[in-house]
Design a protein around this motif. Structure first.
Motif, PDB file in Angstrom:
ATOM      1  N   GLY A 106       0.810  -1.069  -0.252  1.00  8.02           N
ATOM      2  CA  GLY A 106      -0.029   0.034   0.086  1.00  8.02           C
ATOM      3  C   GLY A 106       0.978   1.251  -0.057  1.00  8.02           C
ATOM      4  O   GLY A 106       1.933   1.246   0.045  1.00  8.02           O
ATOM      5  N   PRO A 107       0.216   2.569   0.043  1.00  6.23           N
ATOM      6  CA  PRO A 107       1.011   3.779  -0.120  1.00  6.23           C
ATOM      7  C   PRO A 107       1.816   3.759   1.307  1.00  6.23           C
ATOM      8  O   PRO A 107       1.606   3.476   2.338  1.00  6.23           O
ATOM      9  CB  PRO A 107       0.050   4.784  -0.015  1.00  6.23           C
ATOM     10  CG  PRO A 107      -1.167   4.119  -0.504  1.00  6.23           C
ATOM     11  CD  PRO A 107      -1.244   2.703   0.011  1.00  6.23           C
ATOM     12  N   GLU A 108       2.860   4.502   1.087  1.00  7.52           N
ATOM     13  CA  GLU A 108       3.744   4.521   2.116  1.00  7.52           C
ATOM     14  C   GLU A 108       3.478   5.837   3.059  1.00  7.52           C
ATOM     15  O   GLU A 108       3.766   6.186   3.770  1.00  7.52           O
ATOM     16  CB  GLU A 108       5.161   4.858   1.555  1.00  7.52           C
ATOM     17  CG  GLU A 108       5.696   3.679   1.002  1.00  7.52           C
ATOM     18  CD  GLU A 108       7.383   3.670   0.496  1.00  7.52           C
ATOM     19  OE1 GLU A 108       8.138   4.849   1.140  1.00  7.52           O
ATOM     20  OE2 GLU A 108       7.629   3.116   0.012  1.00  7.52           O
ATOM     21  N   ARG A 109       2.624   6.886   2.349  1.00  4.28           N
ATOM     22  CA  ARG A 109       2.212   8.113   2.887  1.00  4.28           C
ATOM     23  C   ARG A 109       0.969   8.300   2.616  1.00  4.28           C
ATOM     24  O   ARG A 109       0.174   8.224   1.500  1.00  4.28           O
ATOM     25  CB  ARG A 109       3.040   9.192   2.245  1.00  4.28           C
ATOM     26  CG  ARG A 109       4.564   9.385   2.706  1.00  4.28           C
ATOM     27  CD  ARG A 109       4.887   9.744   4.038  1.00  4.28           C
ATOM     28  NE  ARG A 109       6.251   9.614   4.185  1.00  4.28           N
ATOM     29  CZ  ARG A 109       6.597   9.920   5.678  1.00  4.28           C
ATOM     30  NH1 ARG A 109       5.890  10.180   6.425  1.00  4.28           N
ATOM     31  NH2 ARG A 109       8.038   9.827   5.830  1.00  4.28           N
ATOM     32  N   PHE A 126      -5.314  19.973 -10.394  1.00  7.67           N
ATOM     33  CA  PHE A 126      -5.551  19.468  -9.245  1.00  7.67           C
ATOM     34  C   PHE A 126      -5.064  17.980  -9.085  1.00  7.67           C
ATOM     35  O   PHE A 126      -5.345  17.313  -9.962  1.00  7.67           O
ATOM     36  CB  PHE A 126      -7.006  19.376  -8.736  1.00  7.67           C
ATOM     37  CG  PHE A 126      -7.358  18.742  -7.488  1.00  7.67           C
ATOM     38  CD1 PHE A 126      -7.221  19.512  -6.060  1.00  7.67           C
ATOM     39  CD2 PHE A 126      -7.487  17.320  -7.219  1.00  7.67           C
ATOM     40  CE1 PHE A 126      -7.503  18.944  -4.893  1.00  7.67           C
ATOM     41  CE2 PHE A 126      -8.032  16.668  -6.044  1.00  7.67           C
ATOM     42  CZ  PHE A 126      -7.701  17.551  -4.676  1.00  7.67           C
ATOM     43  N   GLN A 127      -3.896  17.929  -8.490  1.00  8.65           N
ATOM     44  CA  GLN A 127      -3.191  16.455  -8.708  1.00  8.65           C
ATOM     45  C   GLN A 127      -2.895  15.873  -7.385  1.00  8.65           C
ATOM     46  O   GLN A 127      -2.487  16.682  -6.323  1.00  8.65           O
ATOM     47  CB  GLN A 127      -1.700  17.024  -9.348  1.00  8.65           C
ATOM     48  CG  GLN A 127      -0.887  15.783  -9.681  1.00  8.65           C
ATOM     49  CD  GLN A 127       0.187  15.883 -10.609  1.00  8.65           C
ATOM     50  OE1 GLN A 127       0.203  17.052 -11.245  1.00  8.65           O
ATOM     51  NE2 GLN A 127       0.995  15.158 -10.522  1.00  8.65           N
ATOM     52  N   LEU A 128      -3.141  14.674  -7.418  1.00  9.75           N
ATOM     53  CA  LEU A 128      -2.496  13.723  -6.190  1.00  9.75           C
ATOM     54  C   LEU A 128      -1.736  12.589  -6.979  1.00  9.75           C
ATOM     55  O   LEU A 128      -2.082  11.882  -7.983  1.00  9.75           O
ATOM     56  CB  LEU A 128      -4.012  12.835  -5.703  1.00  9.75           C
ATOM     57  CG  LEU A 128      -4.768  13.768  -4.700  1.00  9.75           C
ATOM     58  CD1 LEU A 128      -5.868  13.186  -4.312  1.00  9.75           C
ATOM     59  CD2 LEU A 128      -4.193  14.574  -3.663  1.00  9.75           C
ATOM     60  N   ASP A 129      -0.640  12.262  -6.334  1.00 10.94           N
ATOM     61  CA  ASP A 129       0.337  11.531  -7.153  1.00 10.94           C
ATOM     62  C   ASP A 129       0.794  10.474  -5.794  1.00 10.94           C
ATOM     63  O   ASP A 129       1.687  11.180  -4.997  1.00 10.94           O
ATOM     64  CB  ASP A 129       1.358  12.062  -7.715  1.00 10.94           C
ATOM     65  CG  ASP A 129       2.012  11.085  -8.730  1.00 10.94           C
ATOM     66  OD1 ASP A 129       2.019   9.854  -8.596  1.00 10.94           O
ATOM     67  OD2 ASP A 129       2.741  11.685  -9.812  1.00 10.94           O
ATOM     68  N   SER A 130       0.935   9.157  -6.129  1.00 11.22           N
ATOM     69  CA  SER A 130       1.480   8.110  -5.257  1.00 11.22           C
ATOM     70  C   SER A 130       1.157   8.641  -3.683  1.00 11.22           C
ATOM     71  O   SER A 130       2.134   8.557  -2.778  1.00 11.22           O
ATOM     72  CB  SER A 130       2.792   8.266  -5.396  1.00 11.22           C
ATOM     73  OG  SER A 130       3.343   7.817  -6.837  1.00 11.22           O
ATOM     74  N   ARG A 151      -2.979   9.947  -9.786  1.00 10.90           N
ATOM     75  CA  ARG A 151      -1.955   8.661 -10.164  1.00 10.90           C
ATOM     76  C   ARG A 151      -1.457   8.197  -9.037  1.00 10.90           C
ATOM     77  O   ARG A 151      -1.124   8.509  -8.281  1.00 10.90           O
ATOM     78  CB  ARG A 151      -0.823   9.292 -10.897  1.00 10.90           C
ATOM     79  CG  ARG A 151      -1.201  10.109 -12.165  1.00 10.90           C
ATOM     80  CD  ARG A 151       0.044  10.570 -12.849  1.00 10.90           C
ATOM     81  NE  ARG A 151      -0.403  11.547 -14.290  1.00 10.90           N
ATOM     82  CZ  ARG A 151      -0.107  10.836 -15.200  1.00 10.90           C
ATOM     83  NH1 ARG A 151       0.510   9.947 -15.370  1.00 10.90           N
ATOM     84  NH2 ARG A 151      -0.311  11.833 -16.269  1.00 10.90           N
ATOM     85  N   SER A 152      -1.643   6.762  -9.302  1.00  8.09           N
ATOM     86  CA  SER A 152      -1.393   5.770  -8.173  1.00  8.09           C
ATOM     87  C   SER A 152      -1.778   5.881  -6.612  1.00  8.09           C
ATOM     88  O   SER A 152      -1.199   5.935  -5.782  1.00  8.09           O
ATOM     89  CB  SER A 152       0.077   5.628  -7.947  1.00  8.09           C
ATOM     90  OG  SER A 152       0.429   5.147  -9.406  1.00  8.09           O
ATOM     91  N   ALA A 153      -2.923   6.594  -6.558  1.00  3.98           N
ATOM     92  CA  ALA A 153      -3.593   6.966  -5.235  1.00  3.98           C
ATOM     93  C   ALA A 153      -4.400   5.819  -4.725  1.00  3.98           C
ATOM     94  O   ALA A 153      -5.127   5.207  -5.536  1.00  3.98           O
ATOM     95  CB  ALA A 153      -4.361   8.347  -5.603  1.00  3.98           C
ATOM     96  N   THR A 154      -4.527   5.925  -3.378  1.00  2.00           N
ATOM     97  CA  THR A 154      -5.567   5.090  -2.730  1.00  2.00           C
ATOM     98  C   THR A 154      -6.473   5.577  -1.579  1.00  2.00           C
ATOM     99  O   THR A 154      -5.714   6.701  -0.981  1.00  2.00           O
ATOM    100  CB  THR A 154      -4.607   4.012  -1.920  1.00  2.00           C
ATOM    101  OG1 THR A 154      -3.832   3.221  -2.665  1.00  2.00           O
ATOM    102  CG2 THR A 154      -5.430   2.899  -1.211  1.00  2.00           C
ATOM    103  N   PHE A 155      -7.708   5.487  -2.043  1.00  2.00           N
ATOM    104  CA  PHE A 155      -8.668   6.378  -1.322  1.00  2.00           C
ATOM    105  C   PHE A 155      -9.390   5.362  -0.455  1.00  2.00           C
ATOM    106  O   PHE A 155     -10.069   4.483  -0.533  1.00  2.00           O
ATOM    107  CB  PHE A 155      -9.727   6.911  -2.216  1.00  2.00           C
ATOM    108  CG  PHE A 155      -9.105   8.014  -2.953  1.00  2.00           C
ATOM    109  CD1 PHE A 155      -9.090   8.984  -2.700  1.00  2.00           C
ATOM    110  CD2 PHE A 155      -8.737   7.506  -4.416  1.00  2.00           C
ATOM    111  CE1 PHE A 155      -8.512  10.147  -3.372  1.00  2.00           C
ATOM    112  CE2 PHE A 155      -8.259   8.616  -5.185  1.00  2.00           C
ATOM    113  CZ  PHE A 155      -8.034   9.814  -4.767  1.00  2.00           C
ATOM    114  N   LEU A 173      -5.573   7.677 -12.787  1.00  2.00           N
ATOM    115  CA  LEU A 173      -4.684   6.468 -13.473  1.00  2.00           C
ATOM    116  C   LEU A 173      -4.215   5.490 -12.100  1.00  2.00           C
ATOM    117  O   LEU A 173      -3.459   5.946 -11.212  1.00  2.00           O
ATOM    118  CB  LEU A 173      -3.709   6.811 -14.287  1.00  2.00           C
ATOM    119  CG  LEU A 173      -3.827   7.733 -15.143  1.00  2.00           C
ATOM    120  CD1 LEU A 173      -2.682   8.289 -15.867  1.00  2.00           C
ATOM    121  CD2 LEU A 173      -4.782   7.489 -16.282  1.00  2.00           C
ATOM    122  N   GLY A 174      -4.302   4.118 -12.065  1.00  2.00           N
ATOM    123  CA  GLY A 174      -3.780   3.359 -11.447  1.00  2.00           C
ATOM    124  C   GLY A 174      -4.112   3.646  -9.846  1.00  2.00           C
ATOM    125  O   GLY A 174      -3.379   3.300  -9.196  1.00  2.00           O
TER     126      GLY A 174
END
Length: 614
Positions: A106-109, A126-130, A151-155, A173-174
């Protein structure tokens, strides 16, 4: 209750801008900021202090903006490596149905506070990345002037963008949505991409609600995984849309009869190539520029009251068990070419469906059930090299194979039906000369039924397809149906002539049957002649003299049947002259009938006769 940091409801002057210190204080206290102008860099600077390695949500704090204006990019990211992931090529297909992730843990942050931007205007990107988002995110009724890039975000919690408007485009994306997601009545003015990154697919693990959304340009859900309820009811895809390689789940949709695409309008080309599903239903949907289900796989796919324009393709769709077209109380219209080449189905069902263009089933396989009920074909219908139920390796000589079923009822064929005789007919064994060929149409339906309309349609369709053999067979079956049909009791002469015709011509129109009657005629008359001939004189035994006598009678009968005046010229009395004249007339009629049957059974000779005798 959260406090409110608000301005007057008048238009926002420059003095209404909020400072970074005020913004930080409002976020820490979880206050709602109403009607203020905010700098995107300030938002990034304040939120970075809430990015931690812990995925726990802190609900008392939060960025809560209503009716505000955000100027400048809002870019929240956390890179695990210097190389930037790239999106998958939209044209690239991926049939792998497993979820992969560059970071298996999962995400580190994580952003650990709620993010709410409601009824606001975001002027820049508006951008969320990793990055992971631990708390709910709400973008409802906000306008994004320069697009959104995730991109590569987890909600981890719910995501809501109800009534939001994305004017430039949206690229998601992803990313993974582990809880419910809602884009109800959202407007995507630019392109939308819900696709995968290099090794990570976009995934909706909770409910995905896109009801009544409007997609003005291209929408892409390539390889996206909908793991729970998927809802695209009353959506407008103004341009093209692609669900290629996507996993489409439809469990839990309100009103199970409607399905996830109820009332959906596909204004552009709809691509469902290699999509995966268990049970998928389209009800009252409209496809205006064609649809492609090539290589799609699933247990059941249903089209109820759907209108298709443009090409409908099921080429090479070999993993759909049941495919059904049904008007479902409305109209089921396919106004374009329908192609099922090399597809394979367990069950294929068409009920009250109208095909306005050609339908191609070449090399298609239907394993257990094929049903056409109240179906019309305005274009050519192709069944060449098709494999129908009862044609498998376990089929017996009668054509039955387990519970296989073919049912054709109340069809309209306005153009040609192209099918090989071996696909259409079940041949009896070579030694069962008394048995007729049987059609595969009703192989497992033994009820007494009136098939005259079906056979009239088949006669016309085979004639247009220039299939002489099957046209003759259909005409024969039509005569049989008329014999047993209603009203035949009132016309005994017609029934008698029909039975006599069938006995004479055979099952269909068989030249060999006429040739058989010619041989019988010759043998019968040779027997008559044999009774009147004396045994030849000489020293031979009685058996040899009887054989010679029979041979003479047979040759006399053959020459009388073949030649015009042979029997008459070689007869010694009036009785024999009369007998030879009768044989000659009957034989010549049989030879003429044989020639006619031969021309009708051979397409080449039939065309030649039509040219010689216009």
């Amino acid at each position: 209750m959260n406090a409110t940091l608000a301005a007057e409801p008048d238009p926002l002057p420059a003095s209404k801008s909020i400072t970074r210190a005020e913004l930080k204080n409002a976020v820490e206290k979880g206050e709602t900021i109403i009607g203020r102008e905010i700098d995107g860099e300030d938002i990034v600077a304040v939120l970075r202090t809430w990015i931690t390695s812990d995925s726990k949500c802190l609900p008392n704090a939060g960025l809560r903006i209503e009716k505000g204006v955000i100027r400048g990019d809002v870019k929240l990211d956390f890179k695990t490596s210097p190389s930037k992931p790239t999106a998958q090529d939209p044209d690239e297909e991926d049939t792998d149905n497993t979820k992969t992730d560059d970071t298996t843990g999962g995400p580190e942050r994580w952003l650990s506070i709620p993010l709410l931007i409601k009824e606001s205007i975001v002027n820049d990107r508006f951008q969320l990345d990793s990055l992971g988002v631990a708390c709910p995110m709400d973008l409802s009724r906000s306008t994004f002037e320069s697009g959104i890039d995730i991109r590569s975000a987890t909600f981890q919690a719910n995501v809501s963008a109800v009534g939001a408007e994305f004017k430039t485009g949206a690229a998601i994306l992803g990313s993974e949505f582990k809880s419910n997601t809602s884009f109800w009545r959202a407007k995507f003015v630019g392109n939308l991409e819900f696709t995968r990154m290099i090794r990570r697919k976009s995934t909706f693990e909770g409910n995905a609600d896109f009801r009544e959304a409007v997609f003005s340009r291209q929408a892409s859900f390539i390889n996206t995984m909908f793991m729970n309820r998927m809802d695209f009811r009353n959506v407008q895809f103004v341009s093209g849309v692609s669900f290629s390689g996507a996993t489409l789940a439809s469990t839990g949709v309100v009103g199970p009869a409607s399905g996830p695409f109820y009332g959906t309008e596909f204004g552009g080309f709809a691509n469902f190539r290699t999509a995966h599903f268990t049970g998928l239903r389209f009800l009252r949907s409209t496809f205006r520029a064609g649809a492609d289900f090539r290589g799609a796989s699933g247990k059941r796919l249903q089209f109820y009251g759907v209108a298709f324009s443009g090409r409908l393709g099921f080429d090479d769709a070999r993993s759909i068990r049941e495919l059904e077209f049904n008007n479902f109380g409305g109209s089921m219209i396919v106004d374009g070419e329908a192609v099922f080449r090399r597809a394979a189905f367990d069950k294929l069902i068409f009920i009250r469906t109208a095909f306005k263009n050609s339908v191609d089933f070449q090399s298609c396989e239907v394993r257990s059930s094929l049903k056409f009920r109240t179906v019309s074909f305005d274009g050519d219908l192709h069944f060449e090299d098709v494999k129908l139920p009862g044609m498998g390796p376990n089929a017996d000589e009668s054509g039955d194979e387990g519970n296989s079923e073919i049912n054709i009822e109340d069809i309209t064929l306005n153009r040609g039906l192209y099918i090989d005789a071996k696909q259409f007919l079940v041949r009896p064994p070579w030694w069962a000369v008394w048995r007729e060929d049987t059609p595969r149409l009703y192989a497992n339906d033994r009820r007494t039924r009136d098939d005259r309309r079906v056979w009239r349609q088949l006669v016309r369709a085979f004639d247009l397809a220039q299939n002489v053999e099957l046209k003759n067979y259909a005409e024969y079956k039509l005569r049989v149906s008329e014999e047993i049909g209603q009203g035949s009791e009132d016309e005994p002469f017609a029934k008698i002539t029909s039975v006599a015709s069938r006995w004479f011509w055979g099952y269909g129109l068989r030249p060999l049957r006429v040739l058989f009657w010619f041989v019988v005629t010759v043998l019968v008359f040779s027997g008559i002649y044999w009774t009147q001939l004396p045994n030849p004189a000489g020293g031979k035994g009685p058996v040899s003299r009887s054989v010679a006598r029979a041979s003479t009678a047979l040759m006399f009968s053959v020459r009388t049947a073949w030649e015009l005046k042979y029997g008459y010229s070689n007869s010694t009395n009036v009785l024999f002259r009369s007998i030879t004249v009768i044989e000659s007339i009957i034989a010549k009629l049989l030879l003429a009938s044989f020639a006619y049957a031969l021309t009708q059974a051979s397409p080449l000779l039939s065309d030649l006769m039509k040219k010689l005798l216009p």
